[in-house]
Write a protein that holds these residues in place. Structure first.
Motif, short mmCIF file in Angstrom:
data_model
loop_
_atom_site.label_atom_id
_atom_site.label_comp_id
_atom_site.label_asym_id
_atom_site.label_seq_id
_atom_site.Cartn_x
_atom_site.Cartn_y
_atom_site.Cartn_z
N GLU A 5 30.32 6.29 -12.52
CA GLU A 5 30.43 7.62 -12.03
C GLU A 5 31.49 7.42 -11.04
O GLU A 5 31.52 6.53 -10.40
N SER A 22 32.99 9.73 -8.11
CA SER A 22 32.70 10.68 -7.12
C SER A 22 33.61 10.79 -6.04
O SER A 22 34.51 9.62 -5.52
N HIS A 23 33.77 12.11 -5.45
CA HIS A 23 34.46 12.13 -3.91
C HIS A 23 33.53 11.36 -3.03
O HIS A 23 32.08 11.38 -3.17
N ASN A 24 34.05 10.90 -2.07
CA ASN A 24 33.03 10.32 -0.97
C ASN A 24 33.15 11.15 0.26
O ASN A 24 34.00 11.85 0.47
N ARG A 62 26.77 1.83 -5.62
CA ARG A 62 27.94 2.06 -5.27
C ARG A 62 28.71 0.86 -5.36
O ARG A 62 28.53 -0.24 -4.61
N VAL A 76 28.50 8.38 -0.76
CA VAL A 76 28.84 9.78 -1.61
C VAL A 76 27.83 10.79 -1.41
O VAL A 76 27.75 11.85 -2.05
N CYS A 115 28.14 14.52 -2.20
CA CYS A 115 29.53 14.81 -2.58
C CYS A 115 29.59 15.02 -4.35
O CYS A 115 28.65 14.59 -4.95
N LYS A 116 30.69 15.64 -4.47
CA LYS A 116 31.02 16.18 -5.96
C LYS A 116 31.36 14.98 -6.94
O LYS A 116 32.07 14.16 -6.76
N THR A 117 30.43 14.83 -8.18
CA THR A 117 31.05 13.86 -9.06
C THR A 117 32.13 14.34 -9.85
O THR A 117 32.10 15.56 -10.40
N ARG A 146 31.59 11.34 -15.08
CA ARG A 146 30.29 10.52 -15.61
C ARG A 146 30.47 10.10 -17.01
O ARG A 146 30.39 11.14 -17.55
#
Length: 65
Positions: free
Chosen positions: A12, A14-16, A33, A39, A42-44, A47
């Motif tokens: 995945e 993601s934004h952090n 992580r 994260v 936050c938005k993925t 994935r």
């Protein structure tokens, strides 16, 4: 390492929380992580699922182990 044959892991991106990106690896029960800041919430961005043994083999090849 044969105990990973046939098992899948999720990768995945993601934004952090610091505004950058993080890389996470998980199975259906638990994850970790690998790089980047926390994260939580936050938005993925992406994935995908890969064969665990193929991932391990690729890491070992590039690590020259």
């Amino acid at each position: 390492m044969n105990n990973f044959r046939g098992k899948k892991v999720h990768i995945e991106i993601s934004h952090n929380q610091e505004g950058g990106f993080s890389l996470l690896v998980s199975d259906d029960d638990v994850g970790c992580r690998v790089a980047g800041a926390k994260v939580g919430g936050c938005k993925t961005l992406e994935r995908f699922t890969v064969d665990a043994q193929e991932l391990i083999d690729a890491i070992m090849e590039h690590a020259h182990v």
